[in-house]
Design an enzyme around this catalytic site. Structure first.
Site, mmCIF file in Angstrom:
data_model
loop_
_atom_site.group_PDB
_atom_site.id
_atom_site.type_symbol
_atom_site.label_atom_id
_atom_site.label_comp_id
_atom_site.label_asym_id
_atom_site.label_seq_id
_atom_site.Cartn_x
_atom_site.Cartn_y
_atom_site.Cartn_z
ATOM 1 C CD GLU A 165 -3.152 -1.012 0.445
ATOM 2 O OE1 GLU A 165 -3.300 -0.008 -0.275
ATOM 3 O OE2 GLU A 165 -3.972 -1.954 0.463
HETATM 4 C C1 LIG Z 1 2.972 -10.078 0.019
HETATM 5 C C2 LIG Z 1 2.797 -9.005 -0.998
HETATM 6 C C3 LIG Z 1 1.561 -8.766 -1.561
HETATM 7 C C4 LIG Z 1 1.398 -7.784 -2.545
HETATM 8 N N1 LIG Z 1 0.165 -7.638 -3.152
HETATM 9 C C5 LIG Z 1 0.080 -6.815 -4.226
HETATM 10 C C6 LIG Z 1 -1.110 -6.778 -5.022
HETATM 11 O O1 LIG Z 1 -2.089 -7.484 -4.751
HETATM 12 N N2 LIG Z 1 -1.135 -5.967 -6.106
HETATM 13 C C7 LIG Z 1 -0.068 -5.186 -6.438
HETATM 14 O O2 LIG Z 1 -0.157 -4.481 -7.441
HETATM 15 N N3 LIG Z 1 1.069 -5.174 -5.707
HETATM 16 C C8 LIG Z 1 1.180 -5.976 -4.624
HETATM 17 N N4 LIG Z 1 2.340 -6.007 -3.898
HETATM 18 C C9 LIG Z 1 3.463 -5.154 -4.274
HETATM 19 C C10 LIG Z 1 3.715 -4.007 -3.292
HETATM 20 O O3 LIG Z 1 2.752 -3.042 -3.429
HETATM 21 C C11 LIG Z 1 5.147 -3.465 -3.543
HETATM 22 O O4 LIG Z 1 6.053 -4.450 -3.109
HETATM 23 C C12 LIG Z 1 5.409 -2.171 -2.849
HETATM 24 O O5 LIG Z 1 4.681 -1.157 -3.494
HETATM 25 C C13 LIG Z 1 6.902 -1.783 -2.877
HETATM 26 O O6 LIG Z 1 7.412 -1.837 -4.167
HETATM 27 P P1 LIG Z 1 8.745 -2.645 -4.464
HETATM 28 O O7 LIG Z 1 8.628 -3.966 -3.856
HETATM 29 O O8 LIG Z 1 9.019 -2.553 -5.902
HETATM 30 O O9 LIG Z 1 9.842 -1.857 -3.662
HETATM 31 P P2 LIG Z 1 10.727 -0.557 -4.192
HETATM 32 O O10 LIG Z 1 9.769 0.381 -4.746
HETATM 33 O O11 LIG Z 1 11.787 -1.099 -5.061
HETATM 34 O O12 LIG Z 1 11.264 -0.038 -2.863
HETATM 35 C C14 LIG Z 1 12.508 -0.479 -2.295
HETATM 36 C C15 LIG Z 1 12.917 0.522 -1.227
HETATM 37 O O13 LIG Z 1 13.184 1.795 -1.836
HETATM 38 C C16 LIG Z 1 12.405 2.796 -1.236
HETATM 39 N N5 LIG Z 1 12.050 3.799 -2.221
HETATM 40 C C17 LIG Z 1 11.496 3.608 -3.425
HETATM 41 N N6 LIG Z 1 11.325 4.764 -4.025
HETATM 42 C C18 LIG Z 1 11.776 5.733 -3.182
HETATM 43 C C19 LIG Z 1 11.886 7.148 -3.232
HETATM 44 N N7 LIG Z 1 11.464 7.855 -4.264
HETATM 45 N N8 LIG Z 1 12.416 7.776 -2.174
HETATM 46 C C20 LIG Z 1 12.841 7.100 -1.086
HETATM 47 N N9 LIG Z 1 12.772 5.781 -1.003
HETATM 48 C C21 LIG Z 1 12.251 5.115 -2.039
HETATM 49 C C22 LIG Z 1 11.213 2.071 -0.677
HETATM 50 O O14 LIG Z 1 10.603 2.806 0.372
HETATM 51 C C23 LIG Z 1 11.836 0.791 -0.201
HETATM 52 O O15 LIG Z 1 12.436 1.023 1.045
HETATM 53 C C24 LIG Z 1 2.498 -6.977 -2.910
HETATM 54 C C25 LIG Z 1 3.742 -7.188 -2.311
HETATM 55 C C26 LIG Z 1 3.924 -8.188 -1.380
HETATM 56 C C27 LIG Z 1 5.282 -8.419 -0.801
#
Ligand SMILES: Cc1cc2nc3c(=O)[nH]c(=O)nc-3n(C[C@H](O)[C@H](O)[C@H](O)COP(=O)(O)OP(=O)(O)OC[C@H]3O[C@@H](n4cnc5c(N)ncnc54)[C@H](O)[C@@H]3O)c2cc1C
Ligand SMILES: Cc1cc2nc3c(=O)[nH]c(=O)nc-3n(C[C@H](O)[C@H](O)[C@H](O)COP(=O)(O)OP(=O)(O)OC[C@H]3O[C@@H](n4cnc5c(N)ncnc54)[C@H](O)[C@@H]3O)c2cc1C
Lengths: 600, 600
Positions: free
Chosen positions: A410
Site C-alpha cells: 500500500e
Molecule cells: C505479500 C505481498 C503482496 C502484494 N500484493 C500486491 C497486489 O495485490 N497488487 C499489487 O499491485 N502489488 C502488490 N504487492 C506489491 C507491493 O505493493 C510493492 O512491493 C510495494 O509497493 C513496494 O514496491 P517494491 O517492492 O518494488 O519496492 P521498491 O519500490 O523497489 O522499494 C525499495 C525501497 O526503496 C524505497 N524507495 C522507493 N522509491 C523511493 C523514493 N522515491 N524515495 C525514497 N525511497 C524510495 C522504498 O521505500 C523501499 O524502502 C504486494 C507485495 C507483497 C510483498
C-alpha cells in the site's frame, strides 16, 4: 450513548489536514462511542464470523488452502460481508465507510485472511465499483458480492513498485478493434492463484497508463508460481504473465490514459483501511499476550505481574487506543462529507472519491502509524512469550511475521511519510490550508516564548497543550523548510519524513484528547482514557523534540539554526507523572476486560 | 599500526564497570586497529571458511541438513576453529578471548550456523573446559575439538527459562552408588538432534542444582521432536526426556550443588560472545543491502541515491561501529587481565572465569545492545528491499527472522537490562565501584549547573562531553534510585531498565570516542569515524533524556522531581550538525568499501 454519527451537515465538515490547524475538539468527531446501533451490530456479526468460522481454521489457512479460502469468502458473502462497498443496485449494501472500516477491523484477526479478504473486497472490487461502466458493474459486481468470482489487483511489476506508473506492460488495440493485446508481466499479485477477475494496469501504446479487467481464462494470460513469503503465507502471491493476451475491448476500465486515477484512489482508500485492519490484529494479540502472561509463571510469579511486562501490555493498549481514535475519526469525516448525498445518484461515486481523496493525508497517517503500531505491538507480544514467541505453535510467532508486510505494501512507509507532509505543503501552496499564515503566528509566539494554553482546564489540559505544541512545531518546521528549499524540498526527504512524525503524533494526541473529552460523562473524564493518553504523550513528547531537532538541523545553519534550536524548548511540553500509577490504571482495566478495555 | 594488544600489565587493567567512572580514553583500549597479526590472520581464515564453505550451503542448512552441519563442523575443526577455547593439553589451541570473539564474528554470517557452532564450541564445550576434571577433559575435549563428538547444553525446562534455577529435573544416586538417576525433561535444546554429549542440569535430591555430562546413548535418555521455529530453522532445537536415565557417577560435572556456578559463568561468556556473533551478520547484511540498493532502480534512480535509503545505510554502519568498539574493548579487557597468567597452570581456568565474571556488566551490555542493534539493522535492510524483503528468495528475509532469537536467549533482554544496573549497584554497595561518591559530586555539579568539559579539544569534543554527561546522568539516576528505594529497588524494574539504556549509551559513546582518538594518525581524526560517532550521538542524546525522565518520574515526586527534571537540561548535550553532511561522509566510505569501511 449517541446512536447517530456526528457531524451531520456536510458543510461543516473540516477539510483534510484540518486537525493541524484547528484546536483540539474544534468539531465533534466520530469515535467508537458514537457508533450507531447498526454499525455495532454489523461489527459484532463480522467479528463473530472471524472468531467462529475463520480463526479456528488459521492453521489450515497458513498452509495455503485455497479451497478453504474460497469457502470462507463464500460464507462471508452470505453474511453480507463482501458487499458493504458495492451499491445496492449491483447486489451490494452500499454502507458507510465507518462500517467498511469496522469490517476491515473484524477481518484483521489473521494476516493471511485479512489480506485475502482485503484484496477481494478492496483493491480487487473497488476499481469496478468506482470506475466501471454500467455493463461492467452489472456483469461483475453481483458475482464479486457473493465471491462466486474472486478479484485481484495487478499494479506492481518487477521494475515498478513504488514507482507504480513506471509499469512496462503494454496494451495495443488489435487490428480489428475487438481486443486489447497485453504483453508484459506483473509481480506480487495477491489472490492470483485462485482469482477469477484481475484489474490490470498497462500502458496503451506504451505510454498511456490504463486499467483493464482481465478474466482468468483470457487467452495469453497465465499465473506464475507462488512466492514463498516471510508471512501471510496463507495468502496467494504470484506473478502474472501476459503474452499477446486478448482482452475484449469492453473490458477497458475507465478511460485510456486515466489509469493513475484508479490507482491513486484505490491506494488512498486502502491506506485508510489498513489502519482499521491492523487494529483487529492488535486487539487479538493484546488479549492473547495478556492471557499468556497471566498463565506463565517464572520465579513463582505470573510474568504478567512483573513491571516490565506490565509496561509492555500498557503500551500495547495505548497504541491501540491511539490508532483507533484516529481511524474512526477519519472514516467519520468521509461519511460526514457524503451524508447529504444521494447514494443512487449517478454521480455518487465521484463524490465518494472526492471525499476519500480529501482525507488522503489522514489515510497515509493511518497506513504509517497503523503499520508501525502493529509492528511494535507484535514485537512486544513475542518478547512477552520468551522462547515460546519464537515457536510456530504459538499464534504470536505467525502474527509477528505477518505484521511486517504492512510497512511495505500500500505504498512503503517511506513513500507515505513523504506524501503526508508533501500533500500538506501542496494544499498550503494552493491556498487550501492556512499553513503559512499560521506558521507566521507560531514563529511570533515562539519568539515571545509563548506556550500554547489549554482551553479546557481538566486532567487532560497538559496533553491538550502537548497536542497544540506538536501542531505548532509541525507547522513551523514545514514553513521553515518550504522557505529554505522552495520547490527543492521534495529532495530533502529526511526533513519531510522527520516532520511527518511530528504531524502523526499531533494527530494521535489531538484525536485521543478530543475523544476522551467527548466521552466524558457529566464532565468527568474516564481515568483509563487519561492514563492511555499520558502513555502516548510521554513517548511522543521526546520523539517530537528529536524529530524537530533533526528537521531543523537539516534545514538551517549557523545562527539561524542556533536560534531555532534554542526556541524548541519553549514547546517541549513534557509533563511528569508517575509511570507506575498510569500503568496500573491501564492494567486494571485491561486485566478486568481480558484485553482492550473499550469494546465497540 | 600496533601489532600488540594494549594494555599489557594486568595490574592497570580497569575493573568491570569502570567505563562509567573513568574519563573517555582513561586507559588504552583494544580495538580492531590494535589487533595483532595473529588475530587478523585467524579472523581471515575463519571468515574465508564462512564465505567459501558455509555460506554457499545456506539454503541446504535452512532445510535442517544435520549431516551437512556435522560435515561443516568437521571442516571447521580441521581449520582449528573449534579449539580456540580448549587448552593445548587437551587438543586445543587455548587462544585469547579476542580471537575467540573474532571467530564468533566470522561464524555469524548465517544465523542457523552461528547458533549451531556457538552451542557446540560455547555452551556445550566450555562447561567441560572450565569445570571438568582431568579425566573428563581428557575424554571429551579432544573429540569436541574435532567435532567427532558434538556438544549441547541443557538448562531450560518447560517451567524454567529466565528462572533457570527453578529446574525440576531430579538426580538421585543409585543404590549401588554407580549412577546418577535422572528424571525430568528439558526444552529448546540447541543441537539436540545430533549432539553426542549433553551438559545437563538437574537437582540432586530435588534441591542441589548440579551439572552432569550425559552421552547420547545413555539408557533412559531420549531426544524429542524438532520445534518449528520463526528463524534459525537450520539449527536443531528439541526437548530432552529423562526417564530413570542412568548417568555414570564419573559424569558429575563440578560439585554437587554448584551447578549455578557453571550456568552463570557460561551465560556471562555467552553474552559477551553474542555481541561479536551478531556483528558478523550485521556486516554481511549491510553489504548486501547496499548492493541491492545500488542495483534496484525506481523512478529511474538507484534507490541507494534516495536520502531515506542513505539515512538507513548510514545508521546501519554506525550501529556496527558502536557495537564493534564495545565488543573488542571488552574482550581486550578480559585478555589483559589474563596476560600475565600461565595458561598451563592448574588454576588458570579459575583466573579465566574471574576475568570473564569481572566484565559481566559489559557482557550483558553486549547481549542487549548487540541483539537490538542487529534487530534494527535487519529491519532497515528488509525495508530497503521493499517487497523483495518479504520473499524467501532474498537472504535478508531469513536474516530478519533469524535475528529475533537474540533478544530472547542467553537471558532475555529484560533480564539482562535488570542485571546491568543491578550488578553496578551491587558492586557499588560492596565498595568495588565508587558510585555513591561520584554521584555525590555529580549532584553538586548539576546543582551548580555545571556541564562536563571536554579534555581534548578536537572535533569529538562535543561527543566526549556527551559521553561524560551520559555517565553522570546514569550515576545520578542510580544513586537517587538506590536512596529512594533501598533494597526494594530491584522491584522497580522500569527504573533499572531505563537507567540501563543510559549506561549502554554511555559505554557506546565512550568506546567510540576513545577508539577514534586512539586511531588518529598524527593527531588527525578520521572524518568517517567522527561522522559515525555523531550519528550515534544524535540518537542517544534524545534517548538519554527520555530515559532519565522516565527514571526520575518513577523515583521522585513533587518538588524533588520538579527540581531534578529541571536540572536534566544542564546535561542535555545535544550538538547540532548537518545530517546530510554526516550521512554523506559515512556513505562515501561505505560505498567505496562496498560495505562496512573498517575491515579487520
Ligand atoms: C505479500 C505481498 C503482496 C502484494 N500484493 C500486491 C497486489 O495485490 N497488487 C499489487 O499491485 N502489488 C502488490 N504487492 C506489491 C507491493 O505493493 C510493492 O512491493 C510495494 O509497493 C513496494 O514496491 P517494491 O517492492 O518494488 O519496492 P521498491 O519500490 O523497489 O522499494 C525499495 C525501497 O526503496 C524505497 N524507495 C522507493 N522509491 C523511493 C523514493 N522515491 N524515495 C525514497 N525511497 C524510495 C522504498 O521505500 C523501499 O524502502 C504486494 C507485495 C507483497 C510483498
Ligand atoms: C531457538 C532457541 C534455542 C535455545 N537454545 C537453548 C539451549 O541450547 N539450551 C538451553 O538451556 N536453553 C535454550 N533455549 C532457551 C532460552 O534460553 C529461553 O527460552 C530463555 O531463557 C527464556 O526463557 P523462557 O522461554 O522460559 O521465557 P520466560 O522466562 O518465561 O520469559 C517470558 C517473558 O517474561 C519475562 N520475564 C521472566 N522473568 C522476569 C522477571 N523476573 N522480570 C521481568 N520479566 C521477566 C521475560 O523477559 C520474557 O519477556 C533456547 C530457546 C530457543 C527459542
Amino acid at each position: 450513548m449517541s446512536t447517530a454519527n456526528t457531524p451531520a451537515a456536510s458543510k461543516d465538515v473540516p477539510p483534510g489536514g484540518a486537525f493541524l490547524f484547528q484546536e483540539v475538539g474544534a468539531s465533534p468527531i466520530v469515535t467508537p462511542e458514537t457508533f450507531s446501533e447498526e454499525q455495532r451490530m454489523f461489527f459484532r456479526t463480522a467479528l463473530q464470523f472471524s472468531h467462529e468460522q475463520m480463526l479456528p481454521q488459521a492453521d489450515k489457512i497458513e498452509h495455503k488452502d485455497n479451497v478453504l479460502l474460497r469457502e470462507l469468502l463464500r460464507q462471508a458473502g452470505e453474511l453480507g460481508l463482501l458487499s458493504v462497498d458495492i451499491p445496492e443496485a449491483y447486489g451490494g449494501t452500499g454502507l458507510d465507510k465507518t462500517t467498511s472500516l469496522l469490517l476491515a477491523e473484524a477481518m484483521g484477526l489473521n494476516g493471511s485472511w485479512s489480506v485475502t479478504f482485503g484484496a477481494h473486497v478492496g483493491i480487487g472490487t473497488l476499481p469496478i465499483v468506482w470506475f466501471g461502466n454500467a455493463a461492467q458493474k452489472a456483469k461483475y459486481l453481483p458475482k464479486l458480492a457473493t465471491s462466486e468470482w474472486v478479484a485481484a489487483y495487478a499494479l506492481t511489476e518487477q521494475g515498478s513498485g513504488s514507482d507504480a506508473l513506471g509499469a512496462k506492460t503494454k496494451a495495443v488495440l488489435s487490428p480489428d478493434g475487438k481486443h486489447w493485446i497485453l504483453n508484459g508481466s506483473k509481480l506480487f499479485i495477491t489472490n492470483a492463484a485462485f482469482a477469477d477477475v484481475f484489474v490490470v494496469f498497462a500502458k496503451v501504446d506504451g505510454d498511456k497508463f490504463t486499467g483493464f479487467i482481465v478474466e482468468k481464462d483470457t487467452p495469453g494470460f497465465t499465473v506464475g508460481p507462488e512466492e514463498h513469503k516471510m508471512g501471510i503465507r496463507g495468502s496467494s502471491t504470484c506473478p502474472l504473465y501476459f503474452e499477446d493476451a486478448r482482452v475484449p475491448v469492453e473490458n477497458l476500465l475507465g478511460d485510456v490514459g486515466k489509469g493513475h486515477k484508479i490507482a491513486f484512489n484505490i491506494l488512498n482508500y486502502g491506506r485508510l483501511k489498513l489502519g482499521a485492519g491492523v487494529l483487529g490484529g492488535m486487539k487479538l494479540q493484546l488479549a492473547q499476550a495478556l492471557r499468556f502472561a497471566q498463565e506463565r509463571k517464572q520465579f513463582g510469579t505470573p510474568i504478567a505481574h512483573f513491571p516490565l511486562s506490565r509496561e509492555k501490555l500498557a503500551r500495547m493498549t495505548a497504541l491501540i487506543h491511539a490508532l483507533e481514535s484516529m481511524t474512526y475519526r477519519t472514516s467519520g469525516l468521509v461519511d460526514a462529507r457524503l451524508a447529504a448525498r444521494d447514494k443512487s445518484a449517478p454521480d455518487y461515486e465521484s463524490h465518494l472519491l472526492a471525499a476519500v481523496e480529501e482525507y488522503a493525508i489522514e489515510s497515509s497517517i493511518m497506513k504509517v502509524y497503523g503499520s508501525e503500531a502493529l509492528w511494535q505491538l507484535v514485537d512486544d507480544a513475542v518478547q512477552l512469550h520468551g522462547g515460546a514467541g519464537y515457536i510456530e505453535e504459538y499464534p504470536v510467532e505467525r502474527a509477528y511475521r505477518d505484521a511486517r508486510i504492512n510497512r511495505i505494501f500500500e505504498g512503503t512507509n517511506e513513500i507515505n511519510r513523504m506524501l503526508i507532509t508533501g500533500m500538506l505543503l501542496k494544499r498550503a501552496v494552493k491556498g487550501d490550508l492556512p499553513l503559512f499564515a499560521m506558521a507566521g503566528n507560531v514563529a511570533e509566539e515562539m519568539a515571545r516564548g509563548e506556550k500554547p494554553q489549554a482551553r479546557t482546564n481538566d486532567a487532560l489540559a497538559p496533553q491538550e497543550v502537548a497536542a497544540e505544541a506538536a501542531k505548532r512545531l509541525a507547522l513551523h518546521g514545514l514553513s521553515l523548510a518550504a522557505q529554505t528549499f522552495g520547490p527543492e524540498l521534495e529532495k530533502h526527504q529526511d526533513v519531510l519524513a522527520a516532520l511527518t512524525d511530528v504531524v502523526m503524533d499531533a494527530f494521535a494526541l489531538d484525536s485521543m484528547v478530543a475523544r476522551a473529552r467527548q466521552a466524558a460523562t457529566d464532565g468527568k473524564l474516564d481515568p483509563v482514557r487519561v492514563a492511555l493518553i499520558r502513555t502516548i504523550a510521554f513517548d511522543s513528547t521526546s520523539r517530537i523534540q528529536d524529530r524537530m531537532r533533526r528537521a531543523l538541523c537539516s534545514t538551517l545553519k549557523g545562527d539561524a539554526l542556533a536560534k531555532e534550536l534554542g526556541r524548541l524548548g519553549t514547546l517541549d511540553t513534557f509533563t511528569p507523572y508517575d509511570p507506575a500509577e498510569v500503568r496500573e490504571t491501564v492494567m486494571a482495566a485491561v486485566e478486568s476486560a481480558g484485553g482492550y478495555p473499550f469494546a465497540a
